[in-house]
Design a protein around this motif. Structure first.
Motif, mmCIF file in Angstrom:
data_model
loop_
_atom_site.group_PDB
_atom_site.id
_atom_site.type_symbol
_atom_site.label_atom_id
_atom_site.label_comp_id
_atom_site.label_asym_id
_atom_site.label_seq_id
_atom_site.Cartn_x
_atom_site.Cartn_y
_atom_site.Cartn_z
ATOM 1 N N LEU A 81 -4.978 4.961 -5.840
ATOM 2 C CA LEU A 81 -3.837 4.197 -5.367
ATOM 3 C C LEU A 81 -3.112 3.514 -6.521
ATOM 4 O O LEU A 81 -3.734 3.071 -7.487
ATOM 5 C CB LEU A 81 -4.294 3.121 -4.372
ATOM 6 C CG LEU A 81 -4.981 3.618 -3.090
ATOM 7 C CD1 LEU A 81 -5.539 2.441 -2.315
ATOM 8 C CD2 LEU A 81 -4.024 4.422 -2.238
ATOM 9 N N GLU A 82 -1.801 3.430 -6.396
ATOM 10 C CA GLU A 82 -0.976 2.664 -7.326
ATOM 11 C C GLU A 82 -0.920 1.231 -6.819
ATOM 12 O O GLU A 82 -0.446 0.983 -5.707
ATOM 13 C CB GLU A 82 0.422 3.251 -7.408
ATOM 14 C CG GLU A 82 1.337 2.558 -8.410
ATOM 15 C CD GLU A 82 0.957 2.853 -9.850
ATOM 16 O OE1 GLU A 82 1.267 2.001 -10.721
ATOM 17 O OE2 GLU A 82 0.353 3.909 -10.102
ATOM 18 N N PHE A 83 -1.423 0.305 -7.611
ATOM 19 C CA PHE A 83 -1.485 -1.083 -7.175
ATOM 20 C C PHE A 83 -0.158 -1.776 -7.459
ATOM 21 O O PHE A 83 0.336 -1.781 -8.590
ATOM 22 C CB PHE A 83 -2.627 -1.812 -7.885
ATOM 23 C CG PHE A 83 -2.834 -3.213 -7.416
ATOM 24 C CD1 PHE A 83 -3.615 -3.472 -6.302
ATOM 25 C CD2 PHE A 83 -2.241 -4.286 -8.066
ATOM 26 C CE1 PHE A 83 -3.811 -4.770 -5.846
ATOM 27 C CE2 PHE A 83 -2.429 -5.581 -7.629
ATOM 28 C CZ PHE A 83 -3.217 -5.817 -6.511
ATOM 29 N N CYS A 119 -3.719 9.161 4.164
ATOM 30 C CA CYS A 119 -5.148 9.305 4.410
ATOM 31 C C CYS A 119 -5.467 10.710 4.879
ATOM 32 O O CYS A 119 -4.940 11.172 5.895
ATOM 33 C CB CYS A 119 -5.603 8.289 5.466
ATOM 34 S SG CYS A 119 -5.248 6.567 5.028
ATOM 35 N N ALA A 120 -6.327 11.401 4.113
ATOM 36 C CA ALA A 120 -6.835 12.720 4.487
ATOM 37 C C ALA A 120 -8.325 12.590 4.753
ATOM 38 O O ALA A 120 -8.897 11.499 4.642
ATOM 39 C CB ALA A 120 -6.555 13.736 3.388
ATOM 40 N N ALA A 121 -8.978 13.703 5.093
ATOM 41 C CA ALA A 121 -10.390 13.641 5.472
ATOM 42 C C ALA A 121 -11.250 13.025 4.373
ATOM 43 O O ALA A 121 -12.109 12.187 4.647
ATOM 44 C CB ALA A 121 -10.895 15.042 5.820
ATOM 45 N N GLU A 122 -11.015 13.415 3.106
ATOM 46 C CA GLU A 122 -11.865 12.952 2.017
ATOM 47 C C GLU A 122 -11.145 12.078 1.011
ATOM 48 O O GLU A 122 -11.769 11.638 0.041
ATOM 49 C CB GLU A 122 -12.480 14.152 1.288
ATOM 50 C CG GLU A 122 -13.439 14.967 2.140
ATOM 51 C CD GLU A 122 -14.173 16.021 1.311
ATOM 52 O OE1 GLU A 122 -13.831 16.173 0.116
ATOM 53 O OE2 GLU A 122 -15.088 16.670 1.844
ATOM 54 N N SER A 123 -9.869 11.798 1.198
ATOM 55 C CA SER A 123 -9.135 11.057 0.163
ATOM 56 C C SER A 123 -8.121 10.100 0.758
ATOM 57 O O SER A 123 -7.653 10.270 1.895
ATOM 58 C CB SER A 123 -8.413 12.039 -0.777
ATOM 59 O OG SER A 123 -7.399 12.740 -0.066
ATOM 60 N N MET A 124 -7.791 9.077 -0.032
ATOM 61 C CA MET A 124 -6.717 8.140 0.287
ATOM 62 C C MET A 124 -5.877 7.962 -0.976
ATOM 63 O O MET A 124 -6.406 7.592 -2.031
ATOM 64 C CB MET A 124 -7.271 6.798 0.764
ATOM 65 C CG MET A 124 -6.181 5.746 1.024
ATOM 66 S SD MET A 124 -6.747 4.277 1.944
ATOM 67 C CE MET A 124 -8.106 3.711 0.921
ATOM 68 N N ARG A 125 -4.594 8.235 -0.842
ATOM 69 C CA ARG A 125 -3.677 8.118 -1.977
ATOM 70 C C ARG A 125 -2.456 7.312 -1.558
ATOM 71 O O ARG A 125 -2.272 7.000 -0.388
ATOM 72 C CB ARG A 125 -3.257 9.517 -2.464
ATOM 73 C CG ARG A 125 -4.429 10.394 -2.879
ATOM 74 C CD ARG A 125 -3.980 11.761 -3.367
ATOM 75 N NE ARG A 125 -5.109 12.617 -3.650
ATOM 76 C CZ ARG A 125 -5.828 12.582 -4.769
ATOM 77 N NH1 ARG A 125 -5.485 11.727 -5.732
ATOM 78 N NH2 ARG A 125 -6.848 13.389 -4.944
ATOM 79 N N GLY A 126 -1.607 7.003 -2.541
ATOM 80 C CA GLY A 126 -0.371 6.311 -2.233
ATOM 81 C C GLY A 126 -0.237 5.008 -2.987
ATOM 82 O O GLY A 126 -0.722 4.858 -4.112
ATOM 83 N N VAL A 127 0.437 4.050 -2.356
ATOM 84 C CA VAL A 127 0.747 2.755 -2.960
ATOM 85 C C VAL A 127 0.008 1.665 -2.201
ATOM 86 O O VAL A 127 0.085 1.589 -0.967
ATOM 87 C CB VAL A 127 2.264 2.484 -2.932
ATOM 88 C CG1 VAL A 127 2.573 1.100 -3.483
ATOM 89 C CG2 VAL A 127 3.007 3.553 -3.725
ATOM 90 N N LEU A 128 -0.698 0.831 -2.933
ATOM 91 C CA LEU A 128 -1.418 -0.286 -2.340
ATOM 92 C C LEU A 128 -0.623 -1.561 -2.587
ATOM 93 O O LEU A 128 -0.536 -2.045 -3.708
ATOM 94 C CB LEU A 128 -2.814 -0.405 -2.942
ATOM 95 C CG LEU A 128 -3.652 -1.589 -2.454
ATOM 96 C CD1 LEU A 128 -3.852 -1.520 -0.951
ATOM 97 C CD2 LEU A 128 -4.997 -1.625 -3.168
ATOM 98 N N ARG A 129 -0.031 -2.088 -1.525
ATOM 99 C CA ARG A 129 0.745 -3.327 -1.582
ATOM 100 C C ARG A 129 -0.006 -4.351 -0.732
ATOM 101 O O ARG A 129 0.203 -4.447 0.482
ATOM 102 C CB ARG A 129 2.147 -3.062 -1.031
ATOM 103 C CG ARG A 129 3.125 -4.215 -1.147
ATOM 104 C CD ARG A 129 4.476 -3.777 -0.564
ATOM 105 N NE ARG A 129 5.439 -4.845 -0.528
ATOM 106 C CZ ARG A 129 6.604 -4.839 -1.194
ATOM 107 N NH1 ARG A 129 6.909 -3.803 -1.954
ATOM 108 N NH2 ARG A 129 7.442 -5.848 -1.097
ATOM 109 N N PRO A 130 -0.920 -5.121 -1.316
ATOM 110 C CA PRO A 130 -1.807 -5.986 -0.530
ATOM 111 C C PRO A 130 -1.081 -6.937 0.416
ATOM 112 O O PRO A 130 -1.551 -7.188 1.518
ATOM 113 C CB PRO A 130 -2.587 -6.758 -1.606
ATOM 114 C CG PRO A 130 -2.550 -5.879 -2.808
ATOM 115 C CD PRO A 130 -1.216 -5.213 -2.761
#
Length: 423
Positions: free
Chosen positions: A212-214, A178-189
């Motif tokens: 995000l990579e789901f 999580c950065a100021a304007e963005s969220m990246r990475g892997v989404l593992r619900p």
């Protein structure tokens, strides 16, 4: 002042009678609004409690769709201040005469949220959409984004709704950068249950891009007993669930048997209204991590009709008197909510350590899967000579390409239940 006197004064001063009745009525209603209490539910305003600048968030969920799949995105908006809640007032003069149930003279209808839904079609394997930070409906211009709900075949129903004023600093186990304007990475619900997310992805006021990579992990169901399936008309009796930090316990019995079952349920996604619990703390006499206790003083075999094993199961058994410290530690670890981990799960290495810690002893119980009357298989438990102390049985099934194990636990006690019985 008496209304008739007020009317006479108005006529004597030459006021226009065509608008004065409405004016007088309005005055009386203003007075009544202070005299008569108006009851309504407490407002559910935006959880951030501060205004959010207008703008949009661009979402990309990679690998979350099948090409051509139809999916829905629902955005829920709420005001951040009570005074911005849209309200309409209704008079209840006729309520008691024509069947209305409310006894209030003035009734208030509050629109504490407003939803906006889009229906989209995936052109590839990604879900892409935009969510406005302010309600696009002009009638709700003071409402701001609270929840983004994605409804699709692969994602199921998934929500972004954990608000913070700035980009959150999350444990790396969640897989989200999580950065100021963005969220990246892997989404593992299935791995979002730990604090502070509690099952939902985060949002914050300056966020504008989500990429995000789901990854959807299929966790097999490993179930032995289900208290909610024990019905009163079948002779079963239950106590009111007893809550404790991180879960609750319930006692179940059948009126024709001496066996008592005590089920312990651990919260997979704690409520936002509850105090965060890093380590569940069940009742003092309960071994942390145990999910089912059976107090079985007599020798009739036991059947578990709610048994459901969706994968091959490994069984580990050990007497409580010889419980290894490492097994005790890992059993408690399995029910803690860890960032990026599914509930009731251990790593393959942890499961290997658990098995290695158990001494080689003969189990004085027979565990068998037998056909049921409904044409399925069910677990059958039968005592053997030597069953004179409590034994802990752990059932584990591999998932996530054998990287993790989901477990459930059964503690079988030969003694009689001494607590109060459900009536």
């Amino acid at each position: 002042m008496n209304p008739s006197k007020l009317w006479e004064v108005a006529r004597s001063r030459g006021w226009r009678t065509r608008w004065f009745p409405g004016f007088a009525f309005g005055c009386w209603m203003a007075v009544l609004s202070f005299v008569i209490p108006v009851t309504a539910v407490d407002p559910s305003v935006h959880p951030l409690g501060q205004p959010i600048d207008a703008g949009e968030i661009q979402f990309t969920l990679r690998g979350a769709a099948v090409p051509g799949e139809s999916y829905a995105v629902e955005c829920v908006y709420r005001p951040y201040r009570e005074r911005d809640v849209k309200k309409t007032w209704h008079l209840g003069f006729l309520g008691g005469w024509i069947g209305g149930r409310s006894k209030e003279l003035i009734q208030v209808n509050r629109e504490e949220f407003h939803s906006f839904r889009q229906r989209l079609t995936a052109t590839g394997s990604n879900l892409t959409f935009t969510a406005s930070l302010r309600d696009p409906d002009g009638d709700y211009h003071a409402y701001q984004l609270e929840t983004v709900r994605v409804i699709a075949r692969r994602t199921g129903t998934f929500e972004f709704e954990r608000w913070t004023s700035a980009a959150p600093k999350l444990d790396s186990g969640f897989g989200l950068q999580c950065a100021a304007e963005s969220m990246r990475g892997v989404l593992r619900p299935s791995g979002l249950g730990a604090q502070p997310l509690r099952g939902s992805a985060p949002l914050w006021s300056t966020l504008r891009r989500v990429d995000l990579e789901f990854v959807r992990v299929e966790v097999p169901i490993i179930r032995l007993f289900e208290a909610q399936q024990k019905h009163h008309w079948d002779g079963w009796r239950q106590t009111t669930p007893q809550a404790w930090p991180g879960g609750r316990s319930i006692v179940v019995r059948h009126v024709s048997a001496s066996t008592v079952w005590r089920e312990h349920e651990y919260d997979p996604f704690p409520s936002a209204r509850e105090v965060p619990v890093a380590h569940p703390r069940p009742l003092a006499e309960v071994l942390p991590g145990v999910q089912l206790e059976v107090f079985w003083p007599e020798g009739e075999p036991l059947s578990f009709p709610e048994t459901r094993f969706e994968a091959d199961v490994e069984v580990v058994a050990v007497p409580v008197s010889q419980l290894p410290p490492r097994l005790r530690e890992l059993l408690a670890q399995s029910v803690r909510l860890r960032p990026g981990w599914e509930p009731a799960a251990l790593s393959a290495q942890e499961w290997k350590e658990l098995k290695a810690s158990v001494p080689e002893l003969d189990l004085p119980l027979s565990l068998q899967m037998v056909p049921s009357a409904e044409g399925e298989t069910t677990l059958r438990l039968e005592r053997l000579p030597g069953f004179k102390e409590s034994w802990l049985c752990l059932f584990g099934a591999a998932f996530d390409d054998h990287r993790r194990f989901v477990i459930t636990s059964l503690l079988v006690r030969p003694e009689r239940w001494t607590g109060p019985l459900p009536q």
